[in-house]
Enzyme design. Structure first.
Site, PDB file in Angstrom:
ATOM      1  N   LYS A  83       0.832  -1.205   0.000  1.00  0.00           N
ATOM      2  CA  LYS A  83       0.000   0.000   0.000  1.00  0.00           C
ATOM      3  C   LYS A  83       0.868   1.257   0.000  1.00  0.00           C
ATOM      4  O   LYS A  83       0.589   2.220  -0.715  1.00  0.00           O
ATOM      5  CB  LYS A  83      -0.901  -0.006   1.244  1.00  0.00           C
ATOM      6  CG  LYS A  83      -1.737   1.256   1.370  1.00  0.00           C
ATOM      7  CD  LYS A  83      -2.515   1.328   2.669  1.00  0.00           C
ATOM      8  CE  LYS A  83      -1.705   1.976   3.761  1.00  0.00           C
ATOM      9  NZ  LYS A  83      -2.537   2.597   4.815  1.00  0.00           N
ATOM     10  N   ASN A  84       1.931   1.254   0.804  1.00  0.00           N
ATOM     11  CA  ASN A  84       2.752   2.462   0.946  1.00  0.00           C
ATOM     12  C   ASN A  84       3.636   2.733  -0.266  1.00  0.00           C
ATOM     13  O   ASN A  84       4.268   3.783  -0.347  1.00  0.00           O
ATOM     14  CB  ASN A  84       3.605   2.384   2.220  1.00  0.00           C
ATOM     15  CG  ASN A  84       2.755   2.549   3.471  1.00  0.00           C
ATOM     16  OD1 ASN A  84       1.609   2.996   3.397  1.00  0.00           O
ATOM     17  ND2 ASN A  84       3.289   2.177   4.612  1.00  0.00           N
ATOM     18  N   ARG A 107      -7.670  -1.203   6.404  1.00  0.00           N
ATOM     19  CA  ARG A 107      -6.927  -0.157   5.684  1.00  0.00           C
ATOM     20  C   ARG A 107      -5.540  -0.641   5.262  1.00  0.00           C
ATOM     21  O   ARG A 107      -4.934  -0.058   4.370  1.00  0.00           O
ATOM     22  CB  ARG A 107      -6.789   1.106   6.548  1.00  0.00           C
ATOM     23  CG  ARG A 107      -8.075   1.925   6.605  1.00  0.00           C
ATOM     24  CD  ARG A 107      -7.866   3.294   7.222  1.00  0.00           C
ATOM     25  NE  ARG A 107      -6.659   3.906   6.704  1.00  0.00           N
ATOM     26  CZ  ARG A 107      -5.700   4.429   7.461  1.00  0.00           C
ATOM     27  NH1 ARG A 107      -5.807   4.407   8.763  1.00  0.00           N
ATOM     28  NH2 ARG A 107      -4.637   4.975   6.904  1.00  0.00           N
ATOM     29  N   ARG A 113       2.412  14.399  12.556  1.00  0.00           N
ATOM     30  CA  ARG A 113       2.638  14.192  11.113  1.00  0.00           C
ATOM     31  C   ARG A 113       2.428  15.465  10.293  1.00  0.00           C
ATOM     32  O   ARG A 113       1.486  15.543   9.494  1.00  0.00           O
ATOM     33  CB  ARG A 113       1.684  13.116  10.584  1.00  0.00           C
ATOM     34  CG  ARG A 113       1.997  11.727  11.092  1.00  0.00           C
ATOM     35  CD  ARG A 113       1.156  10.713  10.360  1.00  0.00           C
ATOM     36  NE  ARG A 113       1.525   9.350  10.672  1.00  0.00           N
ATOM     37  CZ  ARG A 113       1.043   8.291  10.053  1.00  0.00           C
ATOM     38  NH1 ARG A 113       0.181   8.431   9.085  1.00  0.00           N
ATOM     39  NH2 ARG A 113       1.422   7.074  10.365  1.00  0.00           N
ATOM     40  N   ASP A 141       6.298   0.509  11.774  1.00  0.00           N
ATOM     41  CA  ASP A 141       5.069  -0.221  11.445  1.00  0.00           C
ATOM     42  C   ASP A 141       5.103  -1.692  11.877  1.00  0.00           C
ATOM     43  O   ASP A 141       4.117  -2.406  11.711  1.00  0.00           O
ATOM     44  CB  ASP A 141       4.775  -0.133   9.943  1.00  0.00           C
ATOM     45  CG  ASP A 141       4.134   1.197   9.558  1.00  0.00           C
ATOM     46  OD1 ASP A 141       3.732   1.947  10.466  1.00  0.00           O
ATOM     47  OD2 ASP A 141       4.040   1.488   8.357  1.00  0.00           O
TER      48      ASP A 141
END
Length: 421
Positions: A22-23, A400, A122, A308
């Site tokens: 995803k990233n 997600r 962030r 993560d």
């Protein structure tokens, strides 16, 4: 809202395929806006953030063509509006990534300030300052970032990131790909996903060198052309399933992945007592029924231990032999899962940015609630080894970042099912 019910105690054993990252997929999708022709991106994971990004393109007047394998063709020449509206952006921080490409390719952009996970602050100021260094005029008003390129387009610039920012590096790198002259990004993020994005831009005819180091040099080109590109495998999904096998004392072979981008995690798994073998695109882990040993770790930007994967290793330490300290240096507020794990009997003390975890022989099933994406993965891992049933609420966080998590875990022998809310 859907929930997961997990009955602990099954030792995981089997093989699974890893999805696209995803990233890497989100910035690569954003970078398709730079092209002067149709671009095809394959190996996209089936995730909410990906469909949101594709929906965002639809709102802009682009009509993405998606096949059943979730490969998508995007022709940015059909764009009709240069606004990324709040109702889409609020659910996904990565939508800020369309800012750089739109200003570079079309001369202006209006992007709502982003939403997404509630971890830390962030800030987006690095994105804004980087574009300003290239000559863009930017105003933030009414919750929107409004950016305009100078006459004649963005100009190459030297830009130093005072903190390492993955999305900041990606946004400025994309903008620089079409800027006039040379840009040099210093203290750039070194993540493999940044390298994947650079490879994609180069596949369209860009000129980016040094991705994967802390200094990236981009020579702007006049146009970028059509390309066909396959997104890299997800290293965090890979790591999560390896830890799932480790906590249950089991064995797993993960395929369609890349062991070279996960070295810090594999080292810690070996330290915990796992036998690990690797090939070009697979990793096999076997615990031989043993309980893991607790490990100490400190998160830091790539190539160090990834933030993560921090929550997953807290789950591992929670049932391990001994005590392990986990130090989080990337984001604040990243121990939200600890309080849910206390409900399952975990012995964890949080002091500032450090969690000290003393392993217990067994966790107990309990109703718990997911708070963010990776924290929710740690609750799933804890539930796999807990005695009895665990009900995990608010699993939209899990969805997600993990494609079909219950189906993949079922393939490994886990007792897990999704129930509609």
């Amino acid at each position: 809202m859907d929930k997961l019910i997990i009955t602990g105690g099954a030792r995981l054993d089997g093989e699974i395929r890893i999805s696209g990252a995803k990233n890497a997929a989100l910035p690569i999708l954003a970078a398709t806006l730079l092209a002067d022709g149709p671009v095809t991106v394959g190996n996209l994971p089936h995730l909410h953030d990906i469909t949101t990004m594709i929906e965002l393109f639809g709102r802009m007047g682009i009509e993405p063509v998606i096949d059943e394998k979730l490969s998508v063709e995007i022709d940015p020449r059909t764009i009709k509006t240069l606004v990324a509206p709040y109702e889409l952006v609020k659910t996904m921080r990565a939508s800020i990534l369309v800012l750089g490409p739109m200003v570079a390719r079309f001369g202006e952009a209006e992007v709502a300030l982003p939403g997404g996970c509630a971890i830390g602050s962030r800030p987006v100021d690095l994105h804004i300052r980087g574009l300003e260094a290239m000559g863009a005029k930017i105003e933030v008003e009414g919750g929107y970032i409004k950016a305009k390129a100078p006459e004649g387009g963005l100009r190459g610039a030297h830009f130093f990131f005072d903190t390492v920012s993955v999305t900041g590096t990606e946004n400025i790198m994309m903008a620089a790909a079409l800027a006039k002259g040379r840009s040099v990004l210093q203290n750039a993020a070194r993540e493999p996903e940044v390298v994947d994005l650079a490879n994609f831009i180069n596949a369209m005819g860009g000129n980016i060198q040094g991705a994967g180091t802390d200094t990236i040099t981009i020579d702007g080109v006049e146009r970028l052309d059509s390309a066909n590109y396959r997104v890299m495998p997800d290293r965090i999904e890979t790591g999560t399933y390896l830890v799932a096998a480790a906590v249950t004392g089991g064995r797993v072979k993960v395929k369609d992945t890349d062991p070279t981008i996960l070295e810090a995690v594999l080292e810690k798994l070996k330290e915990a007592g796992a036998d690990i073998n690797t090939g070009e695109d697979w990793i096999e882990l076997d615990m031989h029924g043993k309980r893991p040993k607790a490990v100490n770790l400190r998160t830091a930007p790539y190539p160090a231990f990834p933030t993560d994967m921090q929550a997953q290793f807290i789950s591992l330490n929670a049932i391990a032999e001994g005590t392990g300290a986990v130090i989080e240096t990337i984001f604040e507020n990243r121990f939200m899962h600890v309080y849910e794990m206390h409900r399952m009997g975990a012995q964890i003390q949080v002091e500032g940015n450090t969690a000290i975890v003393t392993g217990v022989k067994a966790l107990k099933g309990a109703p718990v609630m997911a708070t963010d994406l990776r924290a929710s993965a740690s609750l799933v891992l804890s539930a796999l080894v807990a005695e009895g049933d665990t009900l995990i609420d608010r699993i939209y966080h899990i969805d997600r970042g993990y494609e079909c998590i219950e189906e993949k875990l079922q393939m490994l022998g886990a007792k897990i099912r999704r129930v509609p809310g």
